[in-house]
Write a protein that holds these residues in place. Sequence first.
Motif: not given
Length: 339
Positions: A190-194, A228-233
């Motif tokens: 449920t998170s979008w990386a902050g 996409t790499m924001v979420h991978v990071s």
Amino acid sequence: MPELSMIKALNDALDVMLARDPDVLIFGEDVGYFGGVFRVTDKLQEKHGATRCFDSPISEGGIVATAIGMSAYGLRPVVEIQFADYILPAYDQIVSEASRLRYRSNGEFIAPLTVRSPYGGGIYGGQTHSQSPEAIFAHVTGVKTVIPSTPYDAKGLLIAAIECNDPVIFLEPKRLYNGPFDGHHDRPTTSWAGHPAADVPEGHYAVPLGKASVAREGSEVTVLAYGTMVHVSAAAIEESGIDAELIDLRSIVPLDIDAITASVRKTGRCVVVHEASRYAGFGGELAALVQERCFYHLESPVERVAGWDTPYPHAFEWDYFPGPARVSAALKRCLETPA
């Protein structure tokens, strides 16, 4: 605020702009009656009519060339290239015509067109449906290149792109289309990386082009990523336990250099993450900018984590693009390696 997937947020942005500005129109392969291969333009023809949202022949060069002519005469076309891999037949039109129109006419004509395209991997699309060509557009003076990572940003950035008086390449990460994930394959979260969750305001709002977002604050190392790499990071930072600051660039042209330098000067270390091949990828430009502007603040060399320097491998997709393990390893090297 409604909770929307990225597809729905993009659809909402297009709907808002069609209703708001009679000069906005949408066309491309299968975007009209069918609503697009990923359904981003779903029901827009039904709502706004076949003169505002319509299908085109299978000719990427023709699609973009037509949009350039329309934009030069006052319209604001939004065209879809069905996959970013298919954009190369239109590259000459983008580089030789759209990017130069304002300059070669001394401002008499502008080219306010937006070229949308799904890009990147994550759906086992293989070599012809999974590439990340952002670097070849970042090199072209006069073209803006935008890559959202959340539904909120996707809607706001797309509206800003349509309202921009210069051509914008708007790349939409396919892996994020239907919802957030935790950086490991498609495990839901449920998170979008902050970022502001999946809540997307109704109506018109714009996210400024060239303004990065701090997805996570930290003090030990800066991570620069987009799409996409924001979420991978974010997953890698969580796994490693390192207090990293994650900067979501949101657009690579224009680039928020001030946000980058402020973060790196604070942390003294930097990791750049992108999905495209490493060699001549946009990460090289980011590393050079950090070195030029933050040299005396750096405590270790800038790390780059990227895709392989090979044609996109269908069977090894999840090994090809960076996962949390590769990003975590780079974070640890940054902390262990002296300048």
